[in-house]
Scaffold this motif. Structure first.
Motif, PDB file in Angstrom:
ATOM      1  N   ILE A   1       5.949   2.892   1.141  1.00  0.00           N
ATOM      2  CA  ILE A   1       5.472   2.048   0.428  1.00  0.00           C
ATOM      3  C   ILE A   1       5.389   0.666   2.233  1.00  0.00           C
ATOM      4  CG2 ILE A   1       5.300  -0.830  -0.204  1.00  0.00           C
ATOM      5  CD1 ILE A   1       5.058   2.057  -2.393  1.00  0.00           C
ATOM      6  N   VAL A   2       3.985   0.807   2.019  1.00  0.00           N
ATOM      7  CA  VAL A   2       3.621  -0.078   3.066  1.00  0.00           C
ATOM      8  C   VAL A   2       3.531  -1.929   3.178  1.00  0.00           C
ATOM      9  CG1 VAL A   2       2.293   0.241   5.684  1.00  0.00           C
ATOM     10  CG2 VAL A   2       2.483   1.964   4.583  1.00  0.00           C
ATOM     11  N   VAL A   3       4.148  -2.890   4.050  1.00  0.00           N
ATOM     12  CA  VAL A   3       3.497  -3.716   3.359  1.00  0.00           C
ATOM     13  C   VAL A   3       2.295  -4.671   4.305  1.00  0.00           C
ATOM     14  CG1 VAL A   3       4.126  -6.224   3.228  1.00  0.00           C
ATOM     15  CG2 VAL A   3       5.908  -4.669   2.808  1.00  0.00           C
ATOM     16  N   ARG A   4       1.193  -4.748   3.862  1.00  0.00           N
ATOM     17  CA  ARG A   4       0.614  -5.365   4.890  1.00  0.00           C
ATOM     18  C   ARG A   4       0.007  -6.852   4.805  1.00  0.00           C
ATOM     19  NH1 ARG A   4      -2.219  -0.416   6.519  1.00  0.00           N
ATOM     20  NH2 ARG A   4      -0.929   0.054   7.346  1.00  0.00           N
ATOM     21  N   PRO A   5      -0.103  -8.130   5.439  1.00  0.00           N
ATOM     22  CA  PRO A   5      -0.839  -8.873   5.163  1.00  0.00           C
ATOM     23  C   PRO A   5      -2.161  -9.353   4.545  1.00  0.00           C
ATOM     24  CG  PRO A   5      -0.492  -8.495   7.871  1.00  0.00           C
ATOM     25  CD  PRO A   5      -0.306  -7.434   6.663  1.00  0.00           C
ATOM     26  N   ILE A   6      -2.053  -9.838   4.179  1.00  0.00           N
ATOM     27  CA  ILE A   6      -3.589 -10.417   3.180  1.00  0.00           C
ATOM     28  C   ILE A   6      -4.454 -11.464   4.280  1.00  0.00           C
ATOM     29  CG2 ILE A   6      -5.094 -11.225   1.226  1.00  0.00           C
ATOM     30  CD1 ILE A   6      -2.660 -10.283  -0.557  1.00  0.00           C
ATOM     31  N   HIS A   7      -5.530 -10.896   5.076  1.00  0.00           N
ATOM     32  CA  HIS A   7      -5.999 -11.890   6.135  1.00  0.00           C
ATOM     33  C   HIS A   7      -7.276 -12.550   5.034  1.00  0.00           C
ATOM     34  CE1 HIS A   7      -3.848 -10.102   8.879  1.00  0.00           C
ATOM     35  NE2 HIS A   7      -3.727  -9.125   8.780  1.00  0.00           N
ATOM     36  N   SER A   8      -8.141 -12.363   4.180  1.00  0.00           N
ATOM     37  CA  SER A   8      -8.961 -12.646   3.672  1.00  0.00           C
ATOM     38  C   SER A   8      -8.815 -12.321   2.105  1.00  0.00           C
ATOM     39  CB  SER A   8      -9.949 -12.606   3.912  1.00  0.00           C
ATOM     40  OG  SER A   8     -11.014 -10.700   4.488  1.00  0.00           O
ATOM     41  N   VAL A   9      -9.733 -13.260   1.226  1.00  0.00           N
ATOM     42  CA  VAL A   9      -9.999 -12.848  -0.063  1.00  0.00           C
ATOM     43  C   VAL A   9     -10.422 -11.534  -0.550  1.00  0.00           C
ATOM     44  CG1 VAL A   9      -9.892 -14.228  -0.924  1.00  0.00           C
ATOM     45  CG2 VAL A   9     -12.282 -13.595  -0.477  1.00  0.00           C
ATOM     46  N   THR A  10     -11.144 -10.407   0.213  1.00  0.00           N
ATOM     47  CA  THR A  10     -11.932  -9.106   0.746  1.00  0.00           C
ATOM     48  C   THR A  10     -10.600  -8.336   0.517  1.00  0.00           C
ATOM     49  OG1 THR A  10     -12.325  -9.397   2.507  1.00  0.00           O
ATOM     50  CG2 THR A  10     -14.118  -9.887   2.204  1.00  0.00           C
ATOM     51  N   ASP A  11      -9.486  -8.555   1.310  1.00  0.00           N
ATOM     52  CA  ASP A  11      -8.465  -7.854   1.074  1.00  0.00           C
ATOM     53  C   ASP A  11      -7.522  -7.336  -0.061  1.00  0.00           C
ATOM     54  OD1 ASP A  11      -8.410  -7.614   4.256  1.00  0.00           O
ATOM     55  OD2 ASP A  11      -6.487  -9.001   4.417  1.00  0.00           O
TER      56      ASP A  11
ATOM     57  N   ILE B   1       0.827  -1.427  -0.114  1.00  0.00           N
ATOM     58  CA  ILE B   1      -0.183  -0.012   0.043  1.00  0.00           C
ATOM     59  C   ILE B   1       0.695   1.021   0.069  1.00  0.00           C
ATOM     60  CG2 ILE B   1      -1.856   1.119   1.148  1.00  0.00           C
ATOM     61  CD1 ILE B   1      -1.895  -0.982   2.288  1.00  0.00           C
ATOM     62  N   ARG B   2       0.828   2.458  -1.037  1.00  0.00           N
ATOM     63  CA  ARG B   2       1.554   3.504  -0.804  1.00  0.00           C
ATOM     64  C   ARG B   2       0.436   4.545  -0.319  1.00  0.00           C
ATOM     65  NH1 ARG B   2       5.326   5.134  -4.362  1.00  0.00           N
ATOM     66  NH2 ARG B   2       4.770   4.167  -5.791  1.00  0.00           N
ATOM     67  N   THR B   3       1.017   4.590   0.539  1.00  0.00           N
ATOM     68  CA  THR B   3       0.392   6.121   2.052  1.00  0.00           C
ATOM     69  C   THR B   3       0.201   6.879   0.818  1.00  0.00           C
ATOM     70  OG1 THR B   3       2.753   6.638   3.191  1.00  0.00           O
ATOM     71  CG2 THR B   3       1.539   4.706   4.048  1.00  0.00           C
ATOM     72  N   GLU B   4      -0.610   7.520   1.737  1.00  0.00           N
ATOM     73  CA  GLU B   4      -0.590   9.466   1.465  1.00  0.00           C
ATOM     74  C   GLU B   4       0.890  10.542   1.593  1.00  0.00           C
ATOM     75  OE1 GLU B   4      -3.426  12.279   2.569  1.00  0.00           O
ATOM     76  OE2 GLU B   4      -4.761  10.530   2.523  1.00  0.00           O
ATOM     77  N   GLU B   5       1.656   9.791   1.887  1.00  0.00           N
ATOM     78  CA  GLU B   5       3.357  10.517   1.744  1.00  0.00           C
ATOM     79  C   GLU B   5       4.379  10.140   1.081  1.00  0.00           C
ATOM     80  OE1 GLU B   5       1.891   8.548   5.000  1.00  0.00           O
ATOM     81  OE2 GLU B   5       0.766  11.055   4.933  1.00  0.00           O
ATOM     82  N   GLY B   6       3.329   8.692   0.527  1.00  0.00           N
ATOM     83  CA  GLY B   6       4.471   8.491  -0.498  1.00  0.00           C
ATOM     84  C   GLY B   6       5.215   7.447  -0.207  1.00  0.00           C
TER      85      GLY B   6
END
Length: 67
Positions: A11-21, A4-9
């Motif tokens: 990049i944040v890595v996040r786990p995917i917990h479900s397909v809705t992610d 995910i790219r934040t408004e500040e530019g």
């Protein structure tokens, strides 16, 4: 993992917990013919339905002929 790219530019890595992610991941993306994922899926479903109908018509009545 989801990037995910934040408004500040940043990049944040996040786990995917479900397909809705994954919702929205393909938004605005197109294939080589300019089709969205939704358009491509609709076309494939229509082709599958047409193929299924063709097979039904081709083999309709075969059960009666075998009896």
């Amino acid at each position: 993992m989801k990037f995910i790219r934040t408004e500040e530019g940043e990049i944040v890595v996040r786990p995917i917990h479900s397909v809705t992610d994954l919702r929205g991941v393909l938004e605005g993306k197109t294939d080589e013919r300019g089709r969205s994922a939704t358009e491509r899926l609709r076309e494939e479903r229509a082709a599958d339905k047409a193929n299924e109908e063709e097979l039904r018509q081709r083999y309709a009545g075969d059960d009666e002929a075998d009896a």
